[in-house]
Design an enzyme around this catalytic site. Structure first.
Site, PDB file in Angstrom:
ATOM      1  N   LYS A   1       0.864  -1.186   0.000  1.00 24.01           N
ATOM      2  CA  LYS A   1       0.000   0.000   0.000  1.00 24.01           C
ATOM      3  C   LYS A   1       0.890   1.221   0.000  1.00 24.01           C
ATOM      4  CE  LYS A   1      -4.450   0.835   0.089  1.00 24.01           C
ATOM      5  NZ  LYS A   1      -5.548  -0.052  -0.385  1.00 24.01           N
TER       6      LYS A   1
ATOM      7  N   ASP B   1      -7.079   4.082  -4.541  1.00 20.46           N
ATOM      8  CA  ASP B   1      -7.743   3.909  -3.250  1.00 20.46           C
ATOM      9  C   ASP B   1      -8.382   5.273  -2.966  1.00 20.46           C
ATOM     10  OD1 ASP B   1      -7.870   1.847  -0.845  1.00 20.46           O
ATOM     11  OD2 ASP B   1      -7.526   3.778   0.107  1.00 20.46           O
TER      12      ASP B   1
HETATM   13  P1  NDP Z   1     -13.003   7.431  -2.744  1.00 20.24           P
HETATM   14  O1  NDP Z   1     -12.009   8.485  -2.519  1.00 20.24           O
HETATM   15  O2  NDP Z   1     -13.563   7.231  -4.090  1.00 20.24           O
HETATM   16  O3  NDP Z   1     -14.205   7.630  -1.742  1.00 20.24           O
HETATM   17  C1  NDP Z   1     -14.103   7.566  -0.342  1.00 20.24           C
HETATM   18  C2  NDP Z   1     -15.227   8.389   0.147  1.00 20.24           C
HETATM   19  O4  NDP Z   1     -15.550   8.238   1.524  1.00 20.24           O
HETATM   20  C3  NDP Z   1     -14.872   9.834  -0.016  1.00 20.24           C
HETATM   21  O5  NDP Z   1     -15.982  10.496  -0.474  1.00 20.24           O
HETATM   22  C4  NDP Z   1     -14.488  10.240   1.381  1.00 20.24           C
HETATM   23  O6  NDP Z   1     -14.526  11.615   1.603  1.00 20.24           O
HETATM   24  C5  NDP Z   1     -15.555   9.537   2.103  1.00 20.24           C
HETATM   25  N1  NDP Z   1     -15.293   9.516   3.487  1.00 20.24           N
HETATM   26  C6  NDP Z   1     -14.104   9.524   4.112  1.00 20.24           C
HETATM   27  N2  NDP Z   1     -14.297   9.539   5.416  1.00 20.24           N
HETATM   28  C7  NDP Z   1     -15.621   9.523   5.593  1.00 20.24           C
HETATM   29  C8  NDP Z   1     -16.440   9.527   6.738  1.00 20.24           C
HETATM   30  N3  NDP Z   1     -15.920   9.545   7.954  1.00 20.24           N
HETATM   31  N4  NDP Z   1     -17.785   9.468   6.574  1.00 20.24           N
HETATM   32  C9  NDP Z   1     -18.311   9.429   5.367  1.00 20.24           C
HETATM   33  N5  NDP Z   1     -17.575   9.466   4.245  1.00 20.24           N
HETATM   34  C10 NDP Z   1     -16.255   9.502   4.371  1.00 20.24           C
HETATM   35  O7  NDP Z   1     -12.390   6.069  -2.197  1.00 20.24           O
HETATM   36  P2  NDP Z   1     -12.838   4.594  -2.486  1.00 20.24           P
HETATM   37  O8  NDP Z   1     -14.299   4.505  -2.749  1.00 20.24           O
HETATM   38  O9  NDP Z   1     -11.891   4.043  -3.455  1.00 20.24           O
HETATM   39  O10 NDP Z   1     -12.509   3.925  -1.088  1.00 20.24           O
HETATM   40  C11 NDP Z   1     -13.477   3.750  -0.046  1.00 20.24           C
HETATM   41  C12 NDP Z   1     -13.026   2.620   0.848  1.00 20.24           C
HETATM   42  O11 NDP Z   1     -12.951   1.410   0.084  1.00 20.24           O
HETATM   43  C13 NDP Z   1     -11.656   2.775   1.494  1.00 20.24           C
HETATM   44  O12 NDP Z   1     -11.667   2.143   2.752  1.00 20.24           O
HETATM   45  C14 NDP Z   1     -10.756   1.992   0.550  1.00 20.24           C
HETATM   46  O13 NDP Z   1      -9.572   1.570   1.192  1.00 20.24           O
HETATM   47  C15 NDP Z   1     -11.664   0.841   0.194  1.00 20.24           C
HETATM   48  N6  NDP Z   1     -11.363   0.094  -1.011  1.00 20.24           N
HETATM   49  C16 NDP Z   1     -11.161   0.702  -2.208  1.00 20.24           C
HETATM   50  C17 NDP Z   1     -10.909  -0.045  -3.351  1.00 20.24           C
HETATM   51  C18 NDP Z   1     -10.724   0.571  -4.691  1.00 20.24           C
HETATM   52  O14 NDP Z   1     -10.438  -0.176  -5.628  1.00 20.24           O
HETATM   53  N7  NDP Z   1     -10.858   1.862  -4.858  1.00 20.24           N
HETATM   54  C19 NDP Z   1     -10.828  -1.495  -3.289  1.00 20.24           C
HETATM   55  C20 NDP Z   1     -11.118  -2.048  -1.993  1.00 20.24           C
HETATM   56  C21 NDP Z   1     -11.369  -1.265  -0.917  1.00 20.24           C
HETATM   57  P3  NDP Z   1     -13.126  12.341   2.051  1.00 20.24           P
HETATM   58  O15 NDP Z   1     -12.102  11.959   1.057  1.00 20.24           O
HETATM   59  O16 NDP Z   1     -13.440  13.757   1.991  1.00 20.24           O
HETATM   60  O17 NDP Z   1     -12.786  11.941   3.432  1.00 20.24           O
HETATM   61  O1  2IT Z   2      -7.935  -1.844  -0.957  1.00 18.31           O
HETATM   62  C1  2IT Z   2      -7.830  -2.306  -2.120  1.00 18.31           C
HETATM   63  O2  2IT Z   2      -7.930  -3.512  -2.350  1.00 18.31           O
HETATM   64  C2  2IT Z   2      -7.620  -1.363  -3.218  1.00 18.31           C
HETATM   65  N1  2IT Z   2      -7.567  -0.168  -2.988  1.00 18.31           N
HETATM   66  C3  2IT Z   2      -7.402  -1.880  -4.607  1.00 18.31           C
HETATM   67  C4  2IT Z   2      -5.958  -2.244  -4.818  1.00 18.31           C
HETATM   68  C5  2IT Z   2      -5.573  -2.657  -6.207  1.00 18.31           C
HETATM   69  O3  2IT Z   2      -4.380  -2.904  -6.390  1.00 18.31           O
HETATM   70  O4  2IT Z   2      -6.426  -2.742  -7.109  1.00 18.31           O
END
Ligand code: NDP
Ligand code: 2IT
Length: 445
Positions: free
Chosen positions: A124, A164
C-alpha cells in the site's frame, strides 16, 4: 504463538500505530489455533516475518500550486510481502495518511490478495496530500512529483500500485504518464488505467460489484437474496458508487449515502439519474454529500450523523476505517439488519464486530468482501501481460466466480459448530495458509 504476547510486543515497538495494531490483532486472534497446529510455522518464525513489512520507502513530494507557492507532502510505499506474487495494492491520497494507516492497509492486502487466488503480494502507499479543492493542474503536478520518486521501486513484475481513497482514473493517468516518460516503457505498472491504454473494462465498478456479489452469496446461506432488500450504504466514492449501481440493478433499494458532512436518507431508493449524480458530486471535488438532498426532493440530509441509525436489511460501509462503531452496530441490530458486508477496509471497530457477531448477524470483513477490486486489477495485469483486452462480460464473469470462490473459502474455514459462519476467521485462515506455505517453500529471505 500466543497472539496476545505478539500484540503486546508490537504495541511497545510501534506505540503510535493503532490502526496497524488493530489489523494485526484481528488476524492473529483468528489464526492462532490453526497456526499452532503447524509447529513448522513457529519454527520458521512465520508470524514475526509476516507482520514486519519487507521494506518501506518514504519520500518528500515537492510541487508548485496554482498560486506559485511551493508545497511539500510526504509520500510512502509500504511493500509488505511478495511471497505469492509482485507487491500489489492501492495508493491513498488523503490528509489523514500516515504509516500506521498504510501499514494496516498493506497488511490486510496480503490476505485479501491471497484470497483472490491470483498471483499478487501485498502493498500500500500514498500521501498526506489533500486532493479536495485542488485544480486539475495541481493534481497533475502532484501526481508527477509523486511518481518522480515512486518509479524507482515499482514495475509490472515488482510492485503494481492502483487507486484507493483520493486516487481514481484521473490520478492513475497522471502517474502513468510520468512513469512512461521516466522509463520509456509502456507496461502494466499500474492498474485502473484508462481503457484506451491498457485498463480493464469493469475495473472502476469492480470493488462495489464484488461487494454486492459477496452480499448475495451471504444472503443465499439463509435462503435469501438481495432483491427487494433495503440497503444502507456509507460513502459516495468509487466503492459506494459501484455497490449502489449493482445493488439497484439487482432489485435492491439503496436508501442511504454519506460523506464526511453527514448522510442522505432517500426512502425511494437510488435510480440511474441519482447514481450519475454521485459521479458529479465526486467530480466537484468538494467533499460533501448534502447537494444530493438539494437536488432530489425525496431525499433528506442529516448533518454530521452516520447512516446506521436508519432501519435497513443490509448495511454496506464503503467510506473509511473505523467509521462504524459499537453504537452504530447496536442501532443496526435493534433495527433488524440481517447482513453487514464491508466495502471499505476495516470500517467496523473491533467492538462493533463483536456486537454484530454475537447477535449472529451475517458479517463479512473487507478483506474478503471488497477483494473484487484488486481481483479485477489482477485480471488487468493478466490482460496487459498477454497484450489482450477482454470484453466486459468476460471480466464480470471472472469477477463473479472469484467472489463466489472467496465466499466458499470463508465458509470452508469459518463454519462454526452452531452453523454460523465466522467470515473473519474463514478469510484470515484461508488467506494466511497460502502465504505461509509459500514463505515456507521459499526459505528464509
Ligand atoms: P473514494 O475516494 O472514491 O471515496 C471515499 C469516500 O468516503 C470519499 O468520499 C471520502 O470523503 C468519504 N469519506 C471519508 N471519510 C468519511 C467519513 N468519515 N464518513 C463518510 N464518508 C467519508 O475512495 P474509495 O471509494 O476508493 O474507497 C473507499 C473505501 O474502500 C476505502 O476504505 C478503501 O480503502 C476501500 N477500497 C477501495 C478499493 C478501490 O479499488 N478503490 C478497493 C477495496 C477497498 P473524504 O475523502 O473527503 O474523506
Ligand atoms: O484496498 C484495495 O484492495 C484497493 N484499494 C485496490 C488495490 C488494487 O491494487 O487494485
Amino acid at each position: 504463538m500466543q497472539a496476545d504476547k505478539v500484540i503486546t510486543a508490537l504495541k511497545q515497538r510501534y506505540p503510535n500505530e493503532p490502526e496497524y495494531i488493530q489489523a494485526v490483532h484481528e488476524v492473529l486472534l483468528s489464526i492462532e489455533e490453526v497456526y499452532n497446529a503447524y509447529p513448522q510455522f513457529e519454527a520458521a518464525n512465520i508470524i514475526e516475518r509476516l507482520i514486519e513489512p519487507d521494506r518501506i520507502l518514504t519520500f518528500k513530494v515537492s510541487w508548485v500550486d496554482d498560486a506559485g507557492h511551493v508545497q511539500i507532502n510526504r509520500g510512502y510505499r509500504v511493500q509488505f510481502n511478495n511471497a505469492i506474487g509482485p507487491y500489489k495494492g492501492g495508493l491513498r491520497f488523503h490528509p489523514s495518511v500516515n504509516l500506521s494507516i498504510l501499514k494496516f492497509l498493506g497488511f490486510e492486502q496480503i490476505f485479501k490478495n491471497s484470497l483472490t487466488t491470483l498471483a499478487m503480494g501485498g502493498a500500500k502507499g500514498g500521501s498526506d496530500f489533500n486532493p479536495k479543492g485542488k485544480s486539475n493542474a495541481e493534481i497533475m503536478r502532484f501526481c508527477q512529483a509523486f511518481m518522480l520518486e515512486l518509479w524507482r521501486i515499482v514495475g509490472p513484475e515488482t510492485d503494481v500500485p492502483a487507486g484507493d481513497i483520493g486516487v481514481g482514473g484521473r490520478e492513475i493517468g497522471f502517474l502513468y504518464g510520468m512513469y512512461k516518460k521516466l522509463t520509456m516503457e509502456h507496461n502494466g505498472v499500474l492498474t485502473g488505467k484508462g481503457t484506451n491504454w491498457g485498463g480493464s473494462l469493469v475495473r472502476p465498478e469492480a470493488t462495489g460489484f464484488g461487494v454486492v456479489y459477496f452480499t448475495n452469496e451471504m444472503l443465499a446461506t439463509i435462503g435469501q437474496s438481495i432483491e427487494g432488500k433495503k440497503i444502507a450504504i456509507s460513502g459516495f466514492g468509487n466503492v459506494a458508487w459501484g455497490a449502489v449501481k449493482k445493488a439497484t440493478e439487482l432489485g435492491a433499494k439503496v436508501i442511504t449515502l454519506s460523506g464526511p458532512d453527514g448522510y442522505i436518507y432517500d426512502p425511494e431508493g437510488m435510480n440511474a439519474e441519482k447514481i450519475d449524480f454521485m459521479l458529479e458530486l465526486r467530480a466537484s471535488n468538494e467533499d460533501v454529500v448534502k447537494p444530493f438532498a438539494d437536488r432530489f426532493s425525496g431525499a433528506k440530509f442529516f448533518d454530521g450523523r452516520h447512516p446506521w441509525e436508519v432501519p435497513c436489511d443490509v448495511a454496506i460501509p464503503c467510506a473509511t476505517q473505523n467509521e462504524l462503531d459499537e453504537n452504530d452496530a447496536k442501532n443496526l441490530i435493534e433495527n433488524g439488519c440481517k447482513c453487514l458486508c464491508e466495502g471499505a477496509n476495516m470500517p467496523c471497530t473491533p467492538q462493533a464486530i463483536h456486537a454484530i457477531q454475537q447477535s449472529k448477524i451475517l458479517y463479512a470483513p473487507g478483506k474478503a468482501a471488497n477483494a473484487g477490486g484488486v481481483a479485477t486489477s489482477g485480471l488487468e495485469m493478466s490482460q496487459n501481460a498477454s497484450k489482450l483486452a477482454w470484453p466486459a462480460n468476460e471480466v464480470d464473469m471472472r469477477l463473479r466466480q472469484i467472489m463466489h470462490n472467496i465466499h466458499q473459502n470463508c465458509m470452508n474455514y469459518g463454519k462454526q459448530p452452531d452453523g454460523y459462519t465466522d467470515y473473519v476467521k474463514g478469510a484470515n485462515i484461508a488467506g494466511f495458509l497460502k502465504v505461509a506455505n509459500a514463505m515456507m517453500e521459499q526459505g528464509v529471505v
